[in-house]
Structure formats: C-alpha cells, structure tokens
Design an enzyme around this catalytic site. Sequence first.
Site, PDB file in Angstrom:
ATOM      1  NE  ARG A  86      -3.745  -2.460   0.397  1.00 55.43           N
ATOM      2  CZ  ARG A  86      -4.357  -3.156  -0.559  1.00 55.43           C
ATOM      3  NH1 ARG A  86      -4.043  -2.950  -1.838  1.00 55.43           N
ATOM      4  NH2 ARG A  86      -5.286  -4.029  -0.265  1.00 55.43           N
TER       5      ARG A  86
ATOM      6  CG  ASP B 128      -4.184 -11.562  -3.090  1.00 59.07           C
ATOM      7  OD1 ASP B 128      -3.695 -10.408  -3.051  1.00 59.07           O
ATOM      8  OD2 ASP B 128      -5.099 -11.878  -3.886  1.00 59.07           O
TER       9      ASP B 128
HETATM   10  O1  DOR Z   1      -9.286  -8.938  -3.119  1.00 60.76           O
HETATM   11  C1  DOR Z   1      -8.388  -8.381  -3.724  1.00 60.76           C
HETATM   12  N1  DOR Z   1      -7.728  -7.341  -3.178  1.00 60.76           N
HETATM   13  N2  DOR Z   1      -8.073  -8.789  -4.960  1.00 60.76           N
HETATM   14  C2  DOR Z   1      -7.206  -8.117  -5.746  1.00 60.76           C
HETATM   15  O2  DOR Z   1      -6.959  -8.548  -6.852  1.00 60.76           O
HETATM   16  C3  DOR Z   1      -6.584  -6.872  -5.263  1.00 60.76           C
HETATM   17  C4  DOR Z   1      -6.555  -6.823  -3.797  1.00 60.76           C
HETATM   18  C5  DOR Z   1      -6.248  -5.468  -3.229  1.00 60.76           C
HETATM   19  O3  DOR Z   1      -5.314  -4.807  -3.718  1.00 60.76           O
HETATM   20  O4  DOR Z   1      -6.904  -5.067  -2.270  1.00 60.76           O
HETATM   21 ZN    ZN Z   2      -3.325  -9.347  -5.053  1.00 62.92          ZN
END
Ligand code: DOR
Ligand code: ZN
Length: 426
Positions: free
Chosen positions: A66, A307
Amino acid sequence: MSILLKGGRVVDPSRNLDGVKDILIEEGKIAAIADSMDDTTGETRVVHLEGKVVLPGLVDMHTHLREPGYEYKETIRSGSEAAAAGGFTSIACMPNTDPVNDSRAVTEYIVKRAGECNLVHVYPVAAISLRSEGRTLAEFGDLKEAGAVAFSDDGKPVVDSGLMRRALEYASSLGLVIIPHCEDLSLSAGGLMNEGRISTELGLPGIPTLAEEVMIARDLLLAEYTGAALHISHVSSAGSVRMIRNAKARGIPVTAETAPHYFTLTDEALRDFDPSFKVNPPLRSPLDRKAIREGLRDGTLDVIATDHAPHAATDKEVEFEYAASGISGLETALALSLRLVDDGLLTLSELVRKMSTNPAKILNIPGGALLPGADADITVFDPDRSWIVDPLSWRSKGKNSPFFGWTLKGKVLMTLVKGRVVYSED
Ligand code: DOR
Ligand code: ZN
C-alpha cells in the site's frame, strides 16, 4: 554475535532434509548445519529448540504493501513487521499503489524504504502496463534495473491480448516472470461474490468461475505460443486447476499459486454479509475448494501466497456492496497452511516447498533453502502451540481477517533475516 539454533526439527525441501539438526549462524550467514554442535567460545547465543521446527524463511510472492499512496491501510514498515511476525523473510509487493509502481522512481522508492526499515527482504513487482491501465507497456528493462523481480497488473486484467503477448515476450527476454490477474471483466462486472446457489439465495450479483477461467485459458495459450514463463496468481476455481494441470502436462511453462482463504473457506461464509469475507477472486463453492486442495496435493499449484490485502476499517466496515475486496493474510498464512499437513494432504516438507522454496525459485531471488554460506533467513515455529486469531494485536494495519476468533495451531516463535532476529515471540 553468533547464534546456535539447537535441537530443532530442521526441514529444508531444497535438499530433502527433515531431521533434528543444529544450525550455527555467524556474521549473518549459515556457518554450519550438523547433527550436534556445541558452543566452545562462550560467546554464542544458544537457542534451545527441542520440539520446535526450523525452516528456510518463508517467501510470500504476493503481498500488498500500500505504500506509496495508501499508507493508512499499510506501510512498507507495518507490512514488513507483519511479514516478520508471520514467519516471512522475503515478500514481493504488488504494484497497485498510488502512484502505481510502473516507473523506476517508484520501484527505487520501495527498495530504499524497505532498506531503511531493515526488517525483511522486500522485492517490488512492477506493473505490466502504465498505471495498470492495460494500454502501454511499462519500461521493463528500467524496472528490472531498479529492482523489480516480476511484472503484474494485479487487481486488474490485461484485456488486450496483443499487449499481453508483448509483455510475455519482453519479460521473458529479461528472464522475469509475468503474473497475470486473470479476470474477464465482461463476465465479472457488477459481481460481489461467487456466482452459484448461495449468490442466488442471497440475491447478490455473482462472479462466475468462468470469469477467471476464460482469462487463464487465454494466458496459457499465450505462454504456450511465446514460450514465456507465466505465473497464475490467486487460483480459486476447479476449472482453473484443471486447465493448469493440463497445461503443465503439455509442457507449457506455467506455475500457479493459491491463497489460504481459497483452501479454507467457501462462499457459504457470505451468508452473514460480512465484508471481511469479500475478496477478489471470490470465495468459491465446496467443489472448488476441494479441487484447490487436490491441486496443492498433486503439485498443480506450486505456491501458497498470502495475497495479503490490508484495508482500513473505513474501507471494510461499510455495506457489503461498497466494501473493499481483500484479506489481511500475512499473520495467519502459516498456521492456516499447517492445517493441510494436519489433514494429511501435504507433508511439512511439501508445504515448505510451496511457501519458501518454490516462490524463491519462480522469482529467481535468494532464499528457499538452508545452505551453508547463504544468508541466515530462517523461521522457527512451535507446531503444538495453539493461539486465537486477534487482528487487533497484529503488526499489520489491516485488521480485515475472516479468521477473527479462530483457534489455530502452529505459532511463529522467531524470524531471522541475515542472522538478525526481526521477530521474536516472548
Ligand atoms: O481482493 C483483492 N484485493 N483482490 C485483488 O486482486 C486486489 C486486492 C487489493 O489490492 O486489495
Ligand atoms: Zn493481489
């Protein structure tokens, strides 16, 4: 100061090692690994690890930090602290910041900031296209020189097949992998959760598995045609697993990852309209979850990535429709993944391969092995210790976890990067 890790179960899949060993760390490097060593100098810190497990530091090839731009959700520092607390010694961070990491300046900024934080290794993944808009390729050569280890427009698909073809060719000439976000927007548009029985019952617009699968099919064809390495991110559906399995059998240079929420949860969890379960791609059906687990078992899915998508309460604690997608995952990934070992699906060594050795290999970065002479990037965890998930106590600013209140087994005790303790449970 030297450190002697004594009596732990050392698991290093890179050379089929699984047994009780001592590890001596000197000047930030692994000096020796042997059945038994003793400190004769009196100047070594001896850490007794009987009953504990010692691994090559975990590597997360899919983290969202972020910064720059959304520091209220996570910073390079808070994300690095969360990584260390989760047992990760290396993380690769996605480019969907503000500005998007499509330039040497942003890549260099991330590398510099991570260096100042001096916690875990942070490897930027740069954008495939400028602003991740899918129109103009970013300057891959510049980005690689600045420190990028892969390219992705994560969060957005590259709709233009011609552009994706050129991205694959260009990245391949530089020896770097492309990590697509596979989503056909014409199929997913407006969707809030997996399309299926539950979405129908709840009256929420659905995202069909087809949206993911159509794009994976295209990208597999492009990888086959160009011969360029492709790493499919956040695989969530049975059809995706099947296609990747077939592609691998035909020799297409593809690797793939899934995330703990896809092998742990299903769309049943959406019944309470709790936005902490909202993620993209969405949680799928029990059949999909079963296929993901089978894909992990048979090696179709090479990597478990987090992720890690931290969001602020103001982004998440709103009506389901308006809530941001994503799950804060760095601090639960290991314990959730250890459930696969408990379930008999993977051996511990196979799990470590997916959380350390394979991601390091795919990104061509150091780590993923415990080798004498290499940097002492090491994770120690207690396999028997149970703990309750409480995001409010986390290092990550992202408290958005669907696992709030769960009891998990397997607690990270210590994370070392270059022989320095960057996290310690006390
Ligand atoms: O759930 C998700 N959040 N999928 C994504 O592809 C991006 C990610 C985010 O950057 O928050
Ligand atoms: Zn991602």
